[in-house]
Design an enzyme around this catalytic site. Structure first.
Site, short mmCIF file in Angstrom:
data_model
loop_
_atom_site.label_atom_id
_atom_site.label_comp_id
_atom_site.label_asym_id
_atom_site.label_seq_id
_atom_site.Cartn_x
_atom_site.Cartn_y
_atom_site.Cartn_z
N GLY A 12 0.41 -52.28 36.60
CA GLY A 12 -0.97 -51.85 36.75
C GLY A 12 -1.11 -50.58 37.55
N ASP A 184 -5.89 -53.35 36.97
CA ASP A 184 -6.07 -54.07 35.72
C ASP A 184 -4.88 -53.78 34.81
OD1 ASP A 184 -8.81 -54.04 33.27
OD2 ASP A 184 -7.02 -55.24 33.42
N THR A 185 -4.35 -54.81 34.16
CA THR A 185 -3.42 -54.66 33.05
C THR A 185 -1.97 -54.45 33.47
OG1 THR A 185 -5.20 -53.58 31.81
CG2 THR A 185 -3.02 -53.51 30.85
N VAL A 186 -1.08 -55.26 32.91
CA VAL A 186 0.36 -55.03 32.96
C VAL A 186 0.80 -54.67 31.55
CG1 VAL A 186 0.60 -56.67 34.85
CG2 VAL A 186 1.03 -57.42 32.50
N GLU A 216 -9.74 -53.17 27.65
CA GLU A 216 -8.92 -52.29 26.80
C GLU A 216 -7.67 -52.97 26.28
OE1 GLU A 216 -6.44 -51.89 30.44
OE2 GLU A 216 -8.54 -52.29 30.02
#
Length: 366
Positions: A12, A184-186, A216
């Site tokens: 992230g 946010d998000t890996v 996303e």
């Protein structure tokens, strides 16, 4: 063409405190190591490498994906994930899904299902969300769990703290969420031993997000992208992190792919990253009044090296304070992990809010 397999992962883009740095780096290293392992029952395609890597990240409580994800405003875990095949352009994703242990495995199942012919000629879906995604997981043998089994003690504490602040704000406290709650998000990118590329992402979303919000990580062209030429001499795979709504507006992953479509014509990848993140991502958001557009990119490209040999180049670019990454290969299987931090003096070409783009090339092929 090299027969070496490469994998890179990220934890992230956002803010990574010193206290959590070692735990995050350890998780990223485990993901790289597991991705390169192959049992007799497993395949070694770029897609499977990405899926294995992200599954490990989803199981780690220190990362915002799968178990330990940020909680919604209603105190539940809802995950997004996507995966894309550079050879075929096939894509699969899931959004706002609860009770699925590894959302990336479900996204992979959606991709595989989309390749199968339908008996009635219906178009197979690329994306499934919420209860429909959960039902599909059950039909495909993807492991489901009781939804609260995805909730970590840390996530509960953070939710309780900030939900209370939202409902009962102090007069002298603006109540802004901390930077580390916003990351946010890996994700992962991979190059297999046949030279094929793939990319994937997985996310629990923003803390206190609206239930049903899709970020996303589930949107085609936003959270990940992979493409390659038929000759396999050129291509790219990227995984994106940051503020989902900002990234979706730009279609950031696909924009990068389009900008890098012609790498054999001496495209400067560093300049492409700078221009895309400044001009196509940040500037339109600044005009909308967004002072700090957040995004991070993990990018794997095929580029011409010495003696015209096709070789991998790994890039990391981010507008946030930091981004956590790791990489490994079958040639050098001991993973290297870092929390990359933006130098305080870095300045952006647009400089409307003192934002900056930090771009680093990482030696994955050495």
């Amino acid at each position: 063409m090299s027969t070496t397999t490469y994998v890179a992962v990220h934890g992230g883009a956002g803010y990574h405190g010193v206290a959590s740095e070692q735990n995050i780096k350890s998780a990223l290293k485990r993901a790289c190591a597991r991705a390169l392992q192959q049992s007799p029952q497993e395949v070694s395609s770029a897609l499977s490498i990405v899926e294995r890597a992200i599954s490990i990240l989803e199981d780690d409580e220190y990362l915002n994906a799968g178990y330990g994800s940020n909680l919604t405003i209603d105190g539940t875990v809802e995950c997004d994930a996507a995966i894309m095949d550079g050879l075929s352009g096939d894509f699969g994703s899931v959004g706002a899904v609860s009770g699925v242990k590894n959302p990336i495995k479900l996204a992979s199942a959606v991709l595989r299902h989309s390749r199968e012919p339908d008996s009635l000629g219906r178009i197979r879906p690329m994306t499934l969300v919420a209860s429909g995604a959960h039902s599909f997981a059950s039909s495909q043998g993807i492991k489901t769990v009781i939804p609260n089994e995805m909730t970590s003690p840390h996530a509960i504490r953070e939710w309780q703290k900030w939900k209370s602040q939202l409902e009962h704000p102090a007069n002298d406290d603006q109540g802004s969420l901390p930077q580390d709650a916003m990351q946010d998000t890996v994700g992962a990118v991979a190059w297999d031993d046949e030279g094929n590329l793939a990319a994937g992402v997985s996310s629990g979303g923003l803390l206190l997000k609206y239930s049903g919000r899709v970020g996303e990580a589930a949107i085609y062209g936003a959270g990940c992208w992979a493409q390659q030429s038929l000759s396999k001499h050129s291509g790219m795979a990227c995984s994106i992190s940051g503020t989902g709504e900002h990234i979706i507006r730009c279609g950031l992953a696909r924009v990068l792919g389009e900008a890098l479509q012609f790498p054999e014509s001496d495209v400067d990848t560093h300049e492409v990253l700078l221009q895309v993140l400044n001009k196509q991502f940040a500037e339109p958001l600044h005009r909308r009044g967004e002072l700090v557009p957040n995004a991070g990119v993990l990018l794997l490209t095929k580029e011409r090296g010495e003696d015209d040999e096709v070789m991998p180049r790994l890039w990391c670019a981010f507008t946030t304070q930091s981004m956590a990454v790791a990489y490994a290969s079958t040639k050098k299987p001991s993973p290297k992990a870092s929390v990359l931090r933006r130098p305080a003096s870095t300045s952006s070409a647009i400089d409307k809010s003192n934002s900056s783009v930090c771009i680093m090339a990482l030696p994955i092929h050495r």
